[in-house]
Design a protein around this motif. Structure first.
Motif, PDB file in Angstrom:
ATOM      1  N   VAL A  52       1.064  -1.211  -0.247  1.00  0.00           N
ATOM      2  CA  VAL A  52      -0.072  -0.056   0.131  1.00  0.00           C
ATOM      3  C   VAL A  52       0.905   1.585   0.239  1.00  0.00           C
ATOM      4  N   LEU A  53       0.662   2.110  -1.273  1.00  0.00           N
ATOM      5  CA  LEU A  53       1.706   3.187  -0.678  1.00  0.00           C
ATOM      6  C   LEU A  53      -0.180   4.535  -0.324  1.00  0.00           C
ATOM      7  N   ALA A  81     -13.979   6.495   5.320  1.00  0.00           N
ATOM      8  CA  ALA A  81     -13.589   5.010   4.694  1.00  0.00           C
ATOM      9  C   ALA A  81     -12.578   4.534   4.073  1.00  0.00           C
ATOM     10  N   LEU A  82     -11.982   5.899   3.684  1.00  0.00           N
ATOM     11  CA  LEU A  82     -10.668   4.762   2.809  1.00  0.00           C
ATOM     12  C   LEU A  82      -9.898   4.369   3.328  1.00  0.00           C
ATOM     13  N   PRO A  83      -9.057   5.099   4.345  1.00  0.00           N
ATOM     14  CA  PRO A  83      -7.950   3.771   5.212  1.00  0.00           C
ATOM     15  C   PRO A  83      -8.363   2.892   5.737  1.00  0.00           C
ATOM     16  N   PRO A 134       6.008  -7.549  -7.900  1.00  0.00           N
ATOM     17  CA  PRO A 134       6.041  -8.961  -8.282  1.00  0.00           C
ATOM     18  C   PRO A 134       4.973  -9.495  -7.416  1.00  0.00           C
ATOM     19  N   LYS A 135       4.149  -8.541  -6.895  1.00  0.00           N
ATOM     20  CA  LYS A 135       3.011  -8.404  -6.121  1.00  0.00           C
ATOM     21  C   LYS A 135       2.226  -7.285  -6.352  1.00  0.00           C
ATOM     22  N   PRO A 136       1.008  -7.371  -5.819  1.00  0.00           N
ATOM     23  CA  PRO A 136      -0.152  -5.756  -5.477  1.00  0.00           C
ATOM     24  C   PRO A 136       0.003  -4.818  -5.248  1.00  0.00           C
ATOM     25  N   VAL A 137       0.310  -3.653  -5.934  1.00  0.00           N
ATOM     26  CA  VAL A 137      -0.013  -2.159  -5.015  1.00  0.00           C
ATOM     27  C   VAL A 137      -0.958  -1.749  -5.285  1.00  0.00           C
ATOM     28  N   ILE A 138      -1.233  -0.741  -4.038  1.00  0.00           N
ATOM     29  CA  ILE A 138      -2.756  -0.294  -4.077  1.00  0.00           C
ATOM     30  C   ILE A 138      -2.264   1.214  -3.786  1.00  0.00           C
ATOM     31  N   ARG A 154      -9.083  -3.107   4.108  1.00  0.00           N
ATOM     32  CA  ARG A 154      -9.479  -4.556   3.393  1.00  0.00           C
ATOM     33  C   ARG A 154      -8.804  -4.978   2.298  1.00  0.00           C
ATOM     34  N   LEU A 155      -8.842  -4.322   1.033  1.00  0.00           N
ATOM     35  CA  LEU A 155      -8.442  -4.162   0.035  1.00  0.00           C
ATOM     36  C   LEU A 155      -6.774  -5.360   0.180  1.00  0.00           C
ATOM     37  N   ALA A 156      -6.345  -4.744   0.801  1.00  0.00           N
ATOM     38  CA  ALA A 156      -4.175  -5.167   1.178  1.00  0.00           C
ATOM     39  C   ALA A 156      -4.681  -6.313   1.990  1.00  0.00           C
TER      40      ALA A 156
END
Length: 258
Positions: free
Chosen positions: A52-53, A185-187, A95-99, A192-194
């Motif tokens: 997460v960034l 709610a953003l954080p 090599p892994k997802p970035v939000i 949750r997605l991460a």
């Protein structure tokens, strides 16, 4: 002295936080160096399966810290090559997802940084601005790559040339943002997605990113061959064995990310 970038890793998620809130997280050399180190650390840590960034304060990133550089812009190309490009490439090649979780303004290179994520989330009050032409500069840090691909060429040209600020809803409408959440709610929605991504097949995610990164420079035969090569690698992973077994046994898979 407070670090301009914070790093925290837990339960498979690395959270990298821009931490110059008093200047809307404007990008200076110290922040850029620490951000690169944090991104590379997350990439190399096998325990990290999602990144997460985010940013502290009321803005995601106001872009380059021009106040800290004065009018000395003669070496902007060198600065980009040495400080910005490695970060953007590291995020895209991770090599892994970035939000990227965008609160408040994302302007100039800050907007580029936001768009470098695989999944862009925004708070309702977020805004996006290609500020470069306002001071006689060219969009950089990847903006001229991301904008035509996400928003289409006409919108990309208008955003870059007119330098008009757009809000989160408009950014979502034209394809720059995946979802918009209420600010408060953003954080939680980001976390949750991460957490979800950290439980999924990380190895496959890395291959998916590799395929998508190459797709727009490939013709169809080349991309079909790339898919076959990557699928061959994916099919030999531990996660595929677990995924198939879980499907046949009608249970939730327990992916290990390898």
């Amino acid at each position: 002295m407070t670090s301009p970038v914070l790093y925290h890793a837990a339960e498979g998620v690395a959270t990298i936080t821009l931490n110059r809130p008093d200047v809307l997280n404007a990008l200076n050399s110290a922040l850029l160096l620490e951000l690169r180190a944090a991104v590379e650390r997350a990439a190399q840590d096998e325990a990290v399966r999602a990144v997460v960034l985010s940013a502290n304060g009321r803005g995601f990133c106001a872009g380059a810290d021009l106040a800290g550089r004065g009018t000395g812009l003669q070496d902007s190309g060198t600065l980009l090559r040495e400080r910005y490009h490695p970060i953007i490439l590291a995020l895209r090649n991770m090599p892994k997802p970035v939000i990227t979780s965008v609160n408040g303004v994302a302007a100039g290179a800050g907007m580029s940084l936001a768009l470098a994520g695989d999944v862009v989330l925004a708070g309702r009050s977020a805004s996006f601005l290609q500020a470069f032409s306002k001071i006689g500069l060219v969009p950089d840090a990847g903006s001229t790559y991301f904008l035509p691909r996400y928003a289409g060429e006409m919108r990309a040209r208008a955003l870059a040339i007119l330098a008009e600020k757009i809000d989160a809803e408009e950014a979502h409408r034209i394809g720059l943002v995946w979802k918009v959440h209420e600010d408060e709610a953003l954080p939680a929605e980001t976390a949750r997605l991460a957490a979800h991504l950290a439980q999924m097949p990380t190895f496959a995610y890395g291959l998916i990113k590799e395929a998508l990164n190459a797709s727009l420079q490939s013709d169809l035969p080349a991309q079909l061959e790339r898919e076959a090569t990557l699928q061959s690698r994916a099919s030999k992973s531990e996660d595929v064995k677990e995924g198939v077994a879980a499907f046949l046994e009608k249970r939730k898979p327990a992916f290990k990310g390898r």
